[in-house]
Design an enzyme around this catalytic site. Structure first.
Site, short mmCIF file in Angstrom:
data_model
loop_
_atom_site.label_atom_id
_atom_site.label_comp_id
_atom_site.label_asym_id
_atom_site.label_seq_id
_atom_site.Cartn_x
_atom_site.Cartn_y
_atom_site.Cartn_z
N ALA B 18 -8.51 10.59 4.55
CA ALA B 18 -8.25 11.14 5.88
C ALA B 18 -6.77 11.02 6.19
O ALA B 18 -6.21 9.92 6.13
CB ALA B 18 -9.05 10.38 6.93
N GLY B 21 -0.59 13.63 5.49
CA GLY B 21 0.86 13.64 5.67
C GLY B 21 1.53 13.19 4.38
O GLY B 21 0.97 13.36 3.29
N GLY B 24 -0.67 10.60 2.45
CA GLY B 24 -1.92 11.21 2.00
C GLY B 24 -1.71 12.15 0.83
O GLY B 24 -2.39 12.06 -0.20
N GLU B 139 -2.68 -2.95 1.43
CA GLU B 139 -1.40 -3.27 0.80
C GLU B 139 -0.29 -2.36 1.31
O GLU B 139 0.86 -2.79 1.49
CB GLU B 139 -1.52 -3.15 -0.73
CG GLU B 139 -0.29 -3.54 -1.53
CD GLU B 139 0.05 -5.03 -1.41
OE1 GLU B 139 0.99 -5.34 -0.64
OE2 GLU B 139 -0.58 -5.87 -2.08
N VAL B 142 2.16 -2.97 4.79
CA VAL B 142 3.33 -3.84 4.93
C VAL B 142 4.32 -3.59 3.79
O VAL B 142 3.99 -3.74 2.63
CB VAL B 142 2.93 -5.33 4.93
CG1 VAL B 142 4.16 -6.21 5.08
CG2 VAL B 142 1.94 -5.63 6.05
N LYS B 215 3.87 -5.44 11.11
CA LYS B 215 3.81 -5.94 9.73
C LYS B 215 3.88 -7.47 9.72
O LYS B 215 3.17 -8.14 8.97
CB LYS B 215 4.96 -5.34 8.92
CG LYS B 215 4.85 -3.82 8.81
CD LYS B 215 6.13 -3.18 8.31
CE LYS B 215 6.04 -1.66 8.33
NZ LYS B 215 7.34 -1.01 8.11
#
Lengths: 438, 438
Positions: B18, B21, B24, B139, B142, B215
């Protein structure tokens, strides 16, 4: 109960620890001091069943009274009450190899910090581990506490690795930075390092680049999905790095590091360990003293830099615990990240990737001397990026000349270095060092 | 067959992605380009079943024709043919939160790059994941491609973490280094960054320190076994960092970074994000441009430094794939490294750890002015390490004065800064910045 909440009710993971030197006692110490932490993070207790070392009577400042003692690591590896054999004896042959082999054959998982063993016999041991359904883990074998094995096998799993580089011998980096900072010659600093206890019993392992090359061979195998082939590493130590070169390199904005580089090229797998120039303001150039650094380049991630203590009790034991906790959690990975049977036998290739080079030579005071040097370089197809001639020094009638070339091939450099003495205008042998792009 | 040699015969891990951008499409691209690599490393194929994004018609330069399309990420999350829901939509509320919640409730594993979601709703989602036997991995949330989550949860499992620090917003670091290198004021470089597209639609997320604090809250939770508590982060952005301070700090051997620091103290958990001075020659000080760095200190490992690209298609997608491959391999870890139910609600503590401070003030040209300043500092219990008074500049009758204090408490500094204007010898407000020991 699910894997996530067995907690401390689950059966303990039982260790047999062979070797109670710095790393072994450090490992025992963490397990004793952080029992609750480890049980929570592992989802089960981590317990030591038995230990083994050469001298039972030695005072180790850790309490071993709760553990069974074995004089022979091979017997330790076979004990009924040992699930994981932790090999911290060291050495690529003899008892370490025999005990690890025995453990794997007996179906025990193995954690080791033994870089020589992995670099030389890694393929055989990985196959043995798989044949027996065991895991073989060795985070502590490369760059101490820096999580380089896990980063390469797991975190960068989506990447094709392009290049791996590292400063992985703290003693060599100590010597090189101490030479630069104190302006001392190699021999003096080498002697200092020996007296400080920084050198292995056989110092060639350190200053000859062997220890760092063991680590490089392991990283290359993981990076490129090939069998570890220590024999194929081109190795040059730091013995010929002079304080003159360190000073001249600094003048030009570089530092000299014992740098390991592995990369896959069209010709095959290049693995080399050699003194190289790197920009003084790069992460590798900035590395001072005994700290280690590994640089990994992947097609998606770009460049990742990992830095930390490469040796010592705490950092190395921390890496051993990382493997132990992983096994306790039930994570089972192939030794080199891929099934051992699938690791390709690499085609070893001599370094062919072009680079800029640093050349230092002593030019005699004759008319046209510099022209002759330039002509030899030109004939070899090498063009000059920067050149500096210093005033006559020390030896009368001889002037140091530094050359930084544009990118050229190692073959062209070899050719030029061979031809230079024939000009009759050079005193002594020219020095060449690769400038690695970092 | 064992887990180590199922290979490509095993059933594929089926993804629903989903958000298409940058991250993705980057994720799709790696899965398409490295299908064989991923299958070998995962021990099973990794396949995309379906995708979802706001605009189906947008040209994304990746071929999506083989995948089913869902307009609604929530529907995607519930598809029968999706094992892992990959959430790359972003935002701490709305569709991202709803879709992740739906996926976990439906028993799907979730991989996400959504730092805001984890920092704010991480506890609730981790509990939901555990209740449904799912894993929740992040993962990519951050520091982009830098494997910081895995390093902290797995590689440092044998350590009690002492402190975590990081430069984790590339845009802020770009602005600060560009100001220094080009000698430009904040406003000019901010405008440049906007035009280069480096800033979020709401730039406060970047320059206000919010993104980096998301983060930090995630790292603090993992480091100290506490629930993520973004609300408790003391946040200050880079808006008040002036080119004057950058120049003066450089004069004294420092660089200014937007630095996140988390540490557990006797008073509770400190989490702060603020512009700090760090030594110019430290790894953090050396960090230029958009690169990220995380520094982790453990009781055994000492200091580990991780450096790499903190954003961008390739690096972030590389981290997403790291999580996907881990799930494909069958590795199941609690979201924050420990069972969610066991995470403590931290006692938030205002920063109390002593540090040296940098103070800049404009001293009016009156007799005894400096003595009055020194006296205020002395009354606050602050002793001066270094002091520099510059010649009168710009504003007539006013001289810039820089002070580097010895270690002192934040309270003492607050006290002094409040008292300084009362001396009547200061023009404008004094500036204070913490000098973090790194």
């Amino acid at each position: 109960m699910t894997a996530q909440n067995k907690g401390q009710d689950a059966s303990p993971l039982r260790l047999g620890i062979a070797g109670l030197g710095t790393v072994g006692t450090g490992t025992v110490r963490i397990i004793q001091n952080h029992a609750a932490l480890l049980a929570t993070r592992s989802d089960r207790p981590v317990a030591i069943s038995a230990v083994s070392a050469r001298d039972r009577m030695k005072n180790r400042a850790v309490d071993l009274s709760a553990y069974a003692w074995e004089d022979d690591p091979r017997a330790l590896a076979l004990r009924e009450d040992v699930d994981v054999f932790v090999e911290l004896v060291g050495g690529d042959e003899g008892v370490a190899r025999e005990a690890v082999t025995a453990a794997l054959k007996a179906g025990k998982d193995v954690v080791t910090a033994n870089k020589a063993l992995l670099a030389i016999h890694g393929q055989e041991l990985a196959e043995l581990a798989e044949a027996n359904g065991c895991v073989l883990r060795f985070e502590a074998a490369v760059a101490g506490g820096i999580p380089v094995i896990k980063t390469m096998t797991e975190s960068l799993a989506g990447n094709e690795i392009r290049r791996v580089m590292g400063v992985m011998n703290g003693t060599c980096n100590y010597i090189l930075t101490r030479m630069e900072n104190a302006g001392l010659p190699y021999e003096t600093v080498f002697e200092e390092a020996r007296q400080l206890g920084y050198l292995e019993a056989d110092p060639t392992l350190d200053v000859g680049g062997i220890d760092a090359s063991h680590k490089l061979a392991i990283l290359a195998a993981i990076a490129f999905g090939t069998r570890p082939t220590f024999d194929a590493v081109e190795i040059e130590g730091i013995e010929r790095v002079s304080i003159d070169d360190i000073r001249r390199a600094a003048d030009m904005g570089y530092r000299i590091k014992l740098l390991g580089v592995a990369q896959m090229t069209g010709r095959g797998l290049e693995q080399r360990m050699s003194p190289c120039l790197v920009p003084a303001d790069s992460p590798l150039g900035q590395l001072q003293g005994g700290t280690n650094m590994v640089v990994i380049e992947g097609d998606s991630v770009g460049q990742i830099v990992l830095r930390g203590a490469g040796a010592g009790e705490g950092p190395t034991a921390s890496a051993v615990l990382s493997d132990i906790v992983e096994i306790a959690r039930g994570v089972r990975m192939p030794a080199f990240g891929l099934p051992a049977s699938g690791l390709a036998l690499p085609q070893p290739a001599r370094t062919a990737v072009p680079a800029a080079y640093y050349i230092r030579l002593a030019l005699t005071d004759k008319p046209g001397a510099l022209a002759k040097v330039a002509s030899v370089l030109g004939d070899a197809g090498i063009s000059i990026d920067r050149m500096r001639q210093y005033g006559h020094q020390q030896t009368a009638g001889v002037a140091p000349v530094l050359i930084v070339t544009h990118k050229t091939t190692p073959e062209a450099i070899d050719h030029a270095i061979e031809a230079l003495p024939g000009t009759g205008v050079i005193a002594g042998d020219p020095v060449e060092l690769r400038i690695e792009e970092v």
